[in-house]
Design an enzyme around this catalytic site. Structure first.
Site: not given
Ligand code: PGA
Length: 253
Positions: A9, A11, A96, A98, A168, A174, A214
């Site tokens: 992803n 983003k 997601h 976000e 998630e 992140g 992560s």
């Molecule tokens: P990350 O993000 O691996 O940077 O923690 C995962 C995601 O948001 O899909």
């Protein structure tokens, strides 16, 4: 059918030239190094979907990170599932954290987006996850249950079987704080059990459930070795070709 999937992803990262260059590296490395039947996917910003679909072929599949629930119309700035499909995408991330947090996407809307994606033959990667407060309060199972129920349990068993679910935990996205393999497995087993209660054991056993938050080349093999973890949704580490491809290969280690 339960699959092994590693989905990147990106983003809101990578301008046009950067995206082509990173993706070309990923495709070449996957082609040369990947053993086994795992599926690699990159979910990129809309500007990349058309060109990456052509570059990726059947080596690396392409997904969008969002789609609109309607097919067309006066929705300035939006992109429909039909449009996403028309440039060769196979997947779309829905819900997601976000999008839930910054764009106020709620369960009802996410259910509509999921239906739109399925109608256009896209595989939704439907995300659920609890915040740190919800984890600390100990009510995360209820939160996860309500997210998956409201977002997907109105689907027929046939349609539900086409989904990929991603767990998630918001506190792990992140942050560098990964859920331990045991914490992730506990939740994945719970999700599978909820699916079994709604749709039966066969549908549950065939559902692909990814872990995200992560995930990196160091922890991927251990996470993917868990019985109910079928792969990962990878944010930060998907922006580095070596790291992403090492995660794809983590199934074999
Ligand atoms: P990350 O993000 O691996 O940077 O923690 C995962 C995601 O948001 O899909």
């Amino acid at each position: 059918m339960r699959k092994k999937i590693v989905a990147g992803n990106w983003k809101m990262n990578m301008d046009y030239a950067e995206g082509i260059s990173l993706f070309s590296e990923i495709v070449n490395m996957v082609r040369d190094e990947q053993k086994g039947e795992q599926i690699a996917v990159i979910c990129a910003p809309f500007i990349h979907l058309n060109s990456l679909s052509k570059l990726g072929g059947t080596t690396v599949y392409i997904g969008a990170q969002n789609c609109h629930q309607n097919e067309s119309g006066a929705y300035t700035g939006e992109t429909s599932a039909k449009m996403v499909k028309s440039v060769g995408c196979a997947y779309v991330i829905i819900g997601h954290s976000e999008r839930r947090q910054y764009f106020a996407e709620n369960d009802q809307l996410l259910a509509e987006k999921t239906t739109a994606a399925l109608k256009n033959n896209l595989t939704p990667i439907f995300c659920i996850g609890e915040t740190l407060d919800e984890r600390n309060n100990g009510n995360y199972f209820e939160i996860l249950k309500s997210q998956i129920t409201a977002g997907t349990f109105d689907l027929s068993a046939e349609d539900f079987s086409k989904l990929v679910i991603a767990y998630e935990p918001v506190w792990a996205i992140g942050t560098g704080l990964t859920a331990s393999s045991e914490q992730a497995q506990e939740v994945h087993a719970f999700i599978r059990q909820e699916i079994a209660s709604k749709y039966g054991t066969e549908v549950a056993e065939n559902t692909t459930i990814l872990y995200g938050g992560s995930c990196n080349p160091k922890n991927a093999a251990d996470l993917f070795a868990q019985k109910d973890i079928d792969g990962g949704l990878i944010g930060g580490a998907s922006l580095k070709s070596r790291d992403f491809v090492d995660i794809v290969k983590a199934f074999n280690s």
